[in-house]
Enzyme design. Structure first.
Site, PDB file in Angstrom:
ATOM      1  N   SER A 119       0.831  -1.205   0.000  1.00 42.07           N
ATOM      2  CA  SER A 119       0.000   0.000   0.000  1.00 42.07           C
ATOM      3  C   SER A 119       0.865   1.253   0.000  1.00 42.07           C
ATOM      4  O   SER A 119       0.395   2.324  -0.387  1.00 42.07           O
ATOM      5  CB  SER A 119      -0.871   0.047   1.253  1.00 42.07           C
ATOM      6  OG  SER A 119      -1.684  -1.073   1.325  1.00 42.07           O
ATOM      7  N   HIS A 140      -2.202  -3.294  -6.715  1.00 35.76           N
ATOM      8  CA  HIS A 140      -2.790  -2.881  -5.443  1.00 35.76           C
ATOM      9  C   HIS A 140      -4.268  -3.225  -5.445  1.00 35.76           C
ATOM     10  O   HIS A 140      -5.085  -2.536  -6.049  1.00 35.76           O
ATOM     11  CB  HIS A 140      -2.559  -1.380  -5.233  1.00 35.76           C
ATOM     12  CG  HIS A 140      -2.928  -0.895  -3.875  1.00 35.76           C
ATOM     13  ND1 HIS A 140      -3.621   0.265  -3.659  1.00 35.76           N
ATOM     14  CD2 HIS A 140      -2.710  -1.424  -2.652  1.00 35.76           C
ATOM     15  CE1 HIS A 140      -3.807   0.423  -2.356  1.00 35.76           C
ATOM     16  NE2 HIS A 140      -3.263  -0.590  -1.727  1.00 35.76           N
ATOM     17  N   GLU A 152      -5.329  -1.188  -8.693  1.00 41.37           N
ATOM     18  CA  GLU A 152      -4.426  -0.155  -9.193  1.00 41.37           C
ATOM     19  C   GLU A 152      -3.166  -0.866  -9.680  1.00 41.37           C
ATOM     20  O   GLU A 152      -2.517  -1.570  -8.895  1.00 41.37           O
ATOM     21  CB  GLU A 152      -4.051   0.828  -8.077  1.00 41.37           C
ATOM     22  CG  GLU A 152      -5.158   1.798  -7.716  1.00 41.37           C
ATOM     23  CD  GLU A 152      -4.737   2.775  -6.614  1.00 41.37           C
ATOM     24  OE1 GLU A 152      -4.974   3.968  -6.762  1.00 41.37           O
ATOM     25  OE2 GLU A 152      -4.179   2.327  -5.588  1.00 41.37           O
ATOM     26  N   ASN A 190      -5.574   6.224  -2.496  1.00 36.94           N
ATOM     27  CA  ASN A 190      -5.223   6.673  -1.147  1.00 36.94           C
ATOM     28  C   ASN A 190      -4.647   8.083  -1.140  1.00 36.94           C
ATOM     29  O   ASN A 190      -4.780   8.807  -0.153  1.00 36.94           O
ATOM     30  CB  ASN A 190      -4.260   5.681  -0.487  1.00 36.94           C
ATOM     31  CG  ASN A 190      -4.970   4.383  -0.129  1.00 36.94           C
ATOM     32  OD1 ASN A 190      -6.190   4.360   0.038  1.00 36.94           O
ATOM     33  ND2 ASN A 190      -4.229   3.297  -0.031  1.00 36.94           N
TER      34      ASN A 190
HETATM   35  N1  LIG Z   1      -5.605  -4.994   4.451  1.00 35.50           N
HETATM   36  C1  LIG Z   1      -5.846  -4.079   3.523  1.00 35.50           C
HETATM   37  O1  LIG Z   1      -6.887  -3.419   3.528  1.00 35.50           O
HETATM   38  C2  LIG Z   1      -4.859  -3.869   2.401  1.00 35.50           C
HETATM   39  C3  LIG Z   1      -5.291  -3.258   1.221  1.00 35.50           C
HETATM   40  C4  LIG Z   1      -4.392  -3.118   0.147  1.00 35.50           C
HETATM   41  C5  LIG Z   1      -3.078  -3.559   0.289  1.00 35.50           C
HETATM   42  N2  LIG Z   1      -2.679  -4.145   1.455  1.00 35.50           N
HETATM   43  C6  LIG Z   1      -1.288  -4.619   1.534  1.00 35.50           C
HETATM   44  O2  LIG Z   1      -1.301  -6.031   1.395  1.00 35.50           O
HETATM   45  C7  LIG Z   1      -0.206  -6.609   2.113  1.00 35.50           C
HETATM   46  C8  LIG Z   1      -0.746  -7.658   3.066  1.00 35.50           C
HETATM   47  O3  LIG Z   1      -1.654  -7.053   3.965  1.00 35.50           O
HETATM   48  P1  LIG Z   1      -2.735  -7.906   4.774  1.00 35.50           P
HETATM   49  O4  LIG Z   1      -3.737  -6.935   5.272  1.00 35.50           O
HETATM   50  O5  LIG Z   1      -3.156  -9.087   3.974  1.00 35.50           O
HETATM   51  O6  LIG Z   1      -1.846  -8.413   6.010  1.00 35.50           O
HETATM   52  P2  LIG Z   1      -2.111  -9.681   6.947  1.00 35.50           P
HETATM   53  O7  LIG Z   1      -1.387  -9.382   8.222  1.00 35.50           O
HETATM   54  O8  LIG Z   1      -3.546 -10.031   7.004  1.00 35.50           O
HETATM   55  O9  LIG Z   1      -1.350 -10.872   6.178  1.00 35.50           O
HETATM   56  C9  LIG Z   1       0.023 -10.886   5.958  1.00 35.50           C
HETATM   57  C10 LIG Z   1       0.478 -12.336   5.884  1.00 35.50           C
HETATM   58  O10 LIG Z   1       1.839 -12.371   5.459  1.00 35.50           O
HETATM   59  C11 LIG Z   1       2.440 -13.460   6.105  1.00 35.50           C
HETATM   60  N3  LIG Z   1       3.900 -13.389   6.044  1.00 35.50           N
HETATM   61  C12 LIG Z   1       4.744 -12.666   6.824  1.00 35.50           C
HETATM   62  N4  LIG Z   1       6.015 -12.907   6.454  1.00 35.50           N
HETATM   63  C13 LIG Z   1       5.978 -13.798   5.421  1.00 35.50           C
HETATM   64  C14 LIG Z   1       6.973 -14.443   4.643  1.00 35.50           C
HETATM   65  N5  LIG Z   1       8.280 -14.232   4.847  1.00 35.50           N
HETATM   66  N6  LIG Z   1       6.564 -15.299   3.674  1.00 35.50           N
HETATM   67  C15 LIG Z   1       5.253 -15.549   3.458  1.00 35.50           C
HETATM   68  N7  LIG Z   1       4.280 -14.958   4.179  1.00 35.50           N
HETATM   69  C16 LIG Z   1       4.624 -14.110   5.152  1.00 35.50           C
HETATM   70  C17 LIG Z   1       1.870 -13.405   7.515  1.00 35.50           C
HETATM   71  O11 LIG Z   1       2.066 -14.636   8.196  1.00 35.50           O
HETATM   72  C18 LIG Z   1       0.410 -13.084   7.220  1.00 35.50           C
HETATM   73  O12 LIG Z   1      -0.364 -14.250   7.087  1.00 35.50           O
HETATM   74  C19 LIG Z   1       0.510  -5.442   2.777  1.00 35.50           C
HETATM   75  O13 LIG Z   1       1.579  -5.053   1.958  1.00 35.50           O
HETATM   76  C20 LIG Z   1      -0.557  -4.358   2.839  1.00 35.50           C
HETATM   77  O14 LIG Z   1      -0.021  -3.053   2.843  1.00 35.50           O
HETATM   78  C21 LIG Z   1      -3.537  -4.314   2.514  1.00 35.50           C
END
Ligand SMILES: NC(=O)c1ccc[n+]([C@@H]2O[C@H](COP(=O)([O-])OP(=O)(O)OC[C@H]3O[C@@H](n4cnc5c(N)ncnc54)[C@H](O)[C@@H]3O)[C@@H](O)[C@H]2O)c1
Length: 282
Positions: A119, A140, A152, A190
C-alpha cells in the site's frame, strides 16, 4: 505470455482474497505463508467466503469445489517455481519485503513477473531489489478483494510495456477493472482519500460542523457510502496519520500536514473501531 498459475506470498487478509479471486476465475493459485497454521487459516477463510456466496446464490456448490481444487497452500517457496506471476502480499514491512523478493527472484523462471500488493512502499524501490525491474510491477488490490472491483496497477520506473499488458490482462480475467498509475506515494486512491479524511478532521477541529453532520454531508452530497470520519474509525486513526506523515515527507509539501486533532486523538489512544473509540464510540 498467458498466466496460468499465480503464486501468492502471504495467506492473510489480502493474500487469501487474491487466491479466491484467481480460483473463481479458473486460474491456479499457489499461496505460501510462513506457518501451516497461517496457510490453513487462509484456505478456511476462502472456503467460508465461497459458502457465503453459495448462500446468496452467486455461486454453486460445484463451482466452489472446482475453485477450492485450484488453490494449493504451502509453506515452501519452491512451490512458487511453477508460477508465471507471483504476487507478494506479505506483511507491510520494507525489510521483510526485500528479503522475500530477493528469495523469489532467485527461484522463478527468468520470464516470470513479480508484483507487490504494497500500500505504501515504492514499487521502483522494491523492483530494484530484484534482477528483473522490467518484470516487476505493483498490483494494489482493495479489501475485501473478492468484492472490490478495482486494482491499481503501478508501473515502476523500469516496468516494461509487456509486463504491464500481461498484468492488466490478468486483472481483467479476475473480473477486475484495473487503472494504471505511475509509481508515486499513495498511488491514486489513497493519495486522494486520506488527505480528504485529514481535511474532515480540520473541519471538525474548527468546529464548523459536528462529526455526524460532516459525515452526513459527504454521504448525501457526494454519494459516498460512508462519511470520512466514520471511515477513519474503520481504517484506524493511527494508519491515517502514518499515511499523511509519509506524504508530507515524500512530497515535501505542507498541504499534507496532518491535522493536529488527528495527532492528539492518536496520542490519546483513540484509534477508531479497533480501540472501541475514535471519532465515534463503539
Ligand atoms: N488490508 C488491507 O486493507 C490492504 C489493502 C491493500 C493492500 N494491502 C497490503 O497487502 C499486504 C498484506 O496485507 P494484509 O492486510 O493481507 O496483512 P495480513 O497481516 O492479514 O497478512 C500478511 C500475511 O503475510 C504473512 N507473512 C509474513 N512474512 C511472510 C513471509 N516471509 N513469507 C510468506 N508470508 C509471510 C503473515 O504470516 C500473514 O499471514 C501489505 O503489503 C498491505 O499493505 C492491505
Amino acid at each position: 505470455m498467458t498466466i496460468q498459475t499465480v503464486g501468492i506470498i502471504g495467506a492473510g487478509t489480502m493474500g487469501n482474497g487474491i487466491a479466491q479471486a484467481c480460483a473463481v476465475a479458473g486460474i491456479r493459485a499457489v499461496m505460501v505463508d510462513i506457518s501451516q497454521g497461517a496457510v490453513d487459516k487462509g484456505i478456511a477463510t476462502v472456503s467460508g467466503s465461497l459458502d457465503r456466496l453459495i448462500k446468496k446464490e452467486k455461486l454453486t456448490a460445484e463451482q466452489k469445489t472446482a475453485a477450492m481444487a485450484l488453490i494449493q497452500g504451502s509453506t515452501n517457496y519452491d512451490d512458487l517455481k511453477q508460477a508465471q506471476l507471483v504476487i507478494e502480499a506479505a506483511t507491510e514491512n520494507y525489510e521483510l519485503k526485500l528479503k522475500i523478493l530477493k528469495q523469489v527472484d532467485s527461484l522463478l523462471a527468468p520470464e516470470a513477473i513479480i508484483a507487490s500488493n504494497t500500500s505504501s512502499i515504492s514499487i521502483t524501490k522494491l523492483a530494484a531489489a530484484t534482477s528483473r525491474a522490467d518484470r516487476f510491477i505493483g498490483m494494489h488490490f482493495f479489501n475485501p478483494v473478492p468484492m472490490m472491483a478495482l486494482v491499481e496497477i503501478i508501473r515502476g520506473y523500469l516496468t516494461s510495456d509487456a509486463t504491464h499488458a500481461a498484468v492488466k490482462d490478468l486483472s481483467e480475467r479476475l473480473g477486475k477493472s484495473p487503472i494504471t498509475v505511475k509509481n508515486a506515494p499513495g498511488f491514486v486512491v489513497n493519495r486522494i482519500l486520506v488527505p480528504m479524511i485529514n481535511e474532515a478532521f480540520f473541519v471538525l477541529a474548527e468546529g464548523s460542523a459536528t462529526a455526524e453532520d460532516i459525515d452526513a454531508g459527504m454521504k448525501l452530497g457526494c454519494n459516498q457510502p460512508i462519511g470520512p470520519l466514520a471511515l477513519a474509525d474503520m481504517i484506524g486513526l493511527d494508519v491515517c496519520l502514518a499515511v499523511m506523515e509519509v506524504y508530507l515527507e515524500e512530497f515535501g509539501d505542507s498541504k499534507y500536514r496532518p491535522c493536529p486533532l488527528l495527532k492528539e486523538m492518536v496520542a490519546a489512544g483513540q484509534l477508531g473501531r479497533k480501540t472501541g473509540r475514535g471519532v465515534y464510540t463503539y
